[in-house]
Design a protein around this motif. Structure first.
Motif, short mmCIF file in Angstrom:
data_model
loop_
_atom_site.label_atom_id
_atom_site.label_comp_id
_atom_site.label_asym_id
_atom_site.label_seq_id
_atom_site.Cartn_x
_atom_site.Cartn_y
_atom_site.Cartn_z
N THR A 162 0.84 -1.20 0.00
CA THR A 162 0.00 0.00 0.00
C THR A 162 0.87 1.25 0.00
N TYR A 163 0.27 2.36 -0.38
CA TYR A 163 0.98 3.64 -0.37
C TYR A 163 1.06 4.20 1.04
N LYS A 164 2.12 4.93 1.32
CA LYS A 164 2.19 5.69 2.57
C LYS A 164 1.10 6.75 2.60
N ASP A 165 0.84 7.32 1.44
CA ASP A 165 -0.20 8.34 1.32
C ASP A 165 -0.87 8.13 -0.04
N ALA A 166 -2.11 7.64 -0.03
CA ALA A 166 -2.79 7.33 -1.27
C ALA A 166 -2.95 8.57 -2.16
N ALA A 167 -2.96 9.75 -1.56
CA ALA A 167 -3.08 10.98 -2.33
C ALA A 167 -1.75 11.38 -2.98
N ASN A 168 -0.66 10.74 -2.56
CA ASN A 168 0.66 11.02 -3.11
C ASN A 168 1.35 9.70 -3.42
N PRO A 169 0.92 9.01 -4.47
CA PRO A 169 1.41 7.66 -4.73
C PRO A 169 2.90 7.57 -5.02
N MET A 170 3.53 8.66 -5.41
CA MET A 170 4.97 8.62 -5.62
C MET A 170 5.76 8.85 -4.34
N GLY A 171 5.03 8.97 -3.23
CA GLY A 171 5.67 9.22 -1.95
C GLY A 171 6.18 7.98 -1.25
N GLY A 172 6.05 6.82 -1.87
CA GLY A 172 6.59 5.61 -1.29
C GLY A 172 5.52 4.66 -0.80
N TYR A 173 5.97 3.50 -0.33
CA TYR A 173 5.08 2.41 0.06
C TYR A 173 5.31 2.04 1.53
N THR A 174 4.26 1.50 2.12
CA THR A 174 4.36 0.97 3.47
C THR A 174 4.92 -0.45 3.43
N THR A 175 4.95 -1.10 4.57
CA THR A 175 5.31 -2.52 4.62
C THR A 175 4.07 -3.40 4.74
N THR A 176 2.91 -2.82 4.45
CA THR A 176 1.64 -3.55 4.51
C THR A 176 1.26 -4.04 3.12
#
Length: 591
Positions: free
Chosen positions: A473-487
């Motif tokens: 998943t995204y760290k911030d769905a509104a900013n998908p280029m901002g990186g991913y979580t470990t979920t």
């Protein structure tokens, strides 16, 4: 044959074929588009011809036009239409009325007048012609060393073998033209498999293990293709022997030992292409300085979500049958027999503004690198919105393609927007190492030797189970280029088959065949696989029956045994070889 000469408009030709009898110096000019004998018969000239033979791999003559004047997608080297759409991996996509020539291919109502087939035929024979030109020219150059000459001939014969392999699996018996042919009106009544074997066997014996340039084929690519050719002929003994040599000793052209990348998706990302899994791939380049023209995998230019940041065009939508195949049971194994009874929840018929709950069951993570589905990260473009990115769900289903798509972060360098549809710099994988492992497993199962291919299949499944191969998943769905979580984005549960699981040849083959569907989904292999296995009617009936209930493009479709295993010989080619009431080319049965 005539069409090779008439339609090979970009082939470099040796001057002297056309000679003028005019003596006026003002008219004594070299033929446009031709090179002199002196230019050809040098080391540089021969290498130029060889580069031309490679350049035909994408099926295009340039300017977004296929050889013979068709559209780039008609001759796409990944065979997304002829291998994946026809094989049940994907619906045509877009709308029911867009590119209608694909509809008949998808439903097996195609006939010899379909122009797409003629474009594909011309493209492959263009490649044959260019490879033959290399072989004719190199024989006349004394200044090339024996080792370099063997390398050049090996590359040319590999390429010719590839083009003929594509023709053979598409059309069955086809006319054979080589560098010694003078009469180009040739029949298609002989089996050309021995000729293809001879080309790959020569390449395997003569090519070096490494090459100085990325993209040039090496010894091990030839060995893999030779083994694949044996497999298609059911020569399992030679296939097994040659696959074993490639697996145990093979390297890519840079000398890196073959292996599986930790991240499955690295094989579909232009940033990580030409990796240790690359056996034979067609190179692509974005933003290459050609101005307003894109040369970046134009064969797939239609295959991006509709009404999306890509701008075009909504084709090549994964099927529900394919998506459902990625369901796993409590032990992390696939449902080999009744996967459609464990369907993946999708948003067919549900507006993007309406509530939707993601599937909560066990899934193989390769699903979400292969199929774009609602609520799951679509690379770094944001969560797939569902119906808003689909032109016509009723005729094409709820999913989007994914393997051919570039990242938002690299769209300015590895994506290409110089024409009306998107381009991508990622390579087109013709053979990658996972494919080799699964073909080798198939050969062992057919022979009844060793563990019946279990260890090879488990290597592929072990990679799929790695955390690196999961979608997060995204760290911030509104900013998908901002990186991913470990979920993880879904409940990914995939495991290897237990030791001794392949208790019979039939069970082993069932699992191997299914693994190819999972691992190679949307890569153009499926139709040709199910045909050579003899399972096409059964596999396609399952797909037509399931998807056809809700998705209209394949409603009522039917595969006819004894006919639809190959495509019809294009009528335009039969006409070109006609002399009065007869033609040198014989039509395939049933057409």
């Amino acid at each position: 044959m005539k069409n090779i000469i008439r339609l090979s408009v970009c082939t470099l030709v040796i001057a002297g074929i056309v000679q003028s009898s005019c003596k006026k110096s003002s008219l004594d000019q070299p033929a446009l588009g031709a090179l002199s004998t002196a230019q050809i018969t040098t080391a540089a000239g021969v290498d130029g011809l060889l580069i031309g033979a490679y350049s035909a791999l994408d099926g295009q003559k340039g300017s977004n036009v296929a050889f013979g004047g068709g559209n780039p997608w008609e001759s796409s080297p990944d065979n997304w239409i002829y291998g994946s759409v026809a094989g049940g991996d994907a619906h045509k996509g877009s709308s029911g009325i867009d590119q209608p020539a694909i509809n008949s291919i998808a439903t097996f109502t195609v006939d010899a007048s379909n122009g797409f087939l003629n474009t594909k035929w011309i493209a492959d024979y263009e490649g044959v012609t260019r490879a033959n030109n290399v072989l004719k020219a190199v024989a006349a150059v004394a200044s090339i060393s024996a080792a370099d000459k063997a390398n050049i001939i090996g590359q040319a014969r590999f390429l010719r073998g590839h083009y003929y392999f594509d023709l053979k699996k598409m059309f069955g018996n086809v006319p054979y033209i080589d560098e010694t042919t003078t009469n180009f009106v040739q029949p298609n009544t002989a089996d050309i498999w021995p000729k293809i074997v001879a080309d790959f066997a020569f390449a395997y014996a003569n090519l070096p293990a490494t090459q100085t340039q990325v993209g040039r084929v090496n010894k091990w690519a030839a060995g893999a293709y030779l083994a694949k050719t044996y497999l298609y002929q059911k020569d399992y003994t030679n296939a097994d022997k040659t696959f074993t040599e490639v697996i145990t000793g093979g390297t890519n052209s840079a000398g890196v030992a073959y292996g599986l990348t930790d991240n499955y998706e690295d094989n579909f990302n232009a940033s990580t292409k030409n990796n240790k899994e690359t056996v034979f791939a067609i190179q692509q380049a974005a933003n290459d300085g050609t101005g307003t023209i894109s040369e970046a995998n134009n064969g797939d230019m239609l295959n991006y979500p509709y009404n999306s940041p890509f701008g075009c065009c909504g084709f090549f939508q994964p099927t529900e049958d394919l998506a459902n195949s990625f369901r796993t049971d409590a032990t992390g194994l696939p449902y080999l027999d009744d996967y459609n009874s464990h369907a993946v929840v999708n948003d067919q018929g549900i507006a993007s503004t309406a509530a939707f709950t993601l599937d909560a069951g066990n899934l193989d993570p390769r699903l979400d690198w292969t199929v774009g589905r609602r609520g799951i990260p679509y690379l770094d473009w944001g969560n797939h919105p569902g119906q808003n990115w689909i032109r016509e769900q009723s005729s094409a289903g709820p999913y989007s393609p994914k393997k051919n798509v570039y990242y938002q972060a690299t769209k300015g360098t590895l994506g290409d927007s110089h024409t009306w549809a998107p381009g991508n710099a990622n390579q087109v994988n013709i053979i990658r190492f996972a494919d080799v492992l699964l073909m080798a497993a198939e050969a062992k199962a057919q022979l009844g030797t060793g563990d019946l291919g279990l260890s090879y299949v488990n290597q592929v499944r072990a990679r799929a189970a790695k955390p690196a191969s999961m979608v997060y998943t995204y760290k911030d769905a509104a900013n998908p280029m901002g990186g991913y979580t470990t979920t993880p984005a879904a409940k990914y549960v995939v495991n290897q088959y237990p030791a001794g699981y392949f208790t019979s040849k039939d069970l082993a083959l069932k699992a191997i065949y299914f693994e190819r569907k999972l691992e190679l989904g949307m890569e153009g292999h499926r139709f040709f696989d199910i045909v050579r296995w003899g399972t096409a009617q059964q596999s396609l009936a399952t797909y037509f029956g399931y998807d056809g209930k809700n998705i209209t493009d394949v409603t009522g479709a039917h595969f006819t045994v004894g006919k639809n295993e190959v495509y019809p010989i294009p009528q335009a080619q039969i006409d070109l070889e006609s002399t009065g009431s007869s033609s040198a080319l014989k039509q395939n049965p049933g057409y």
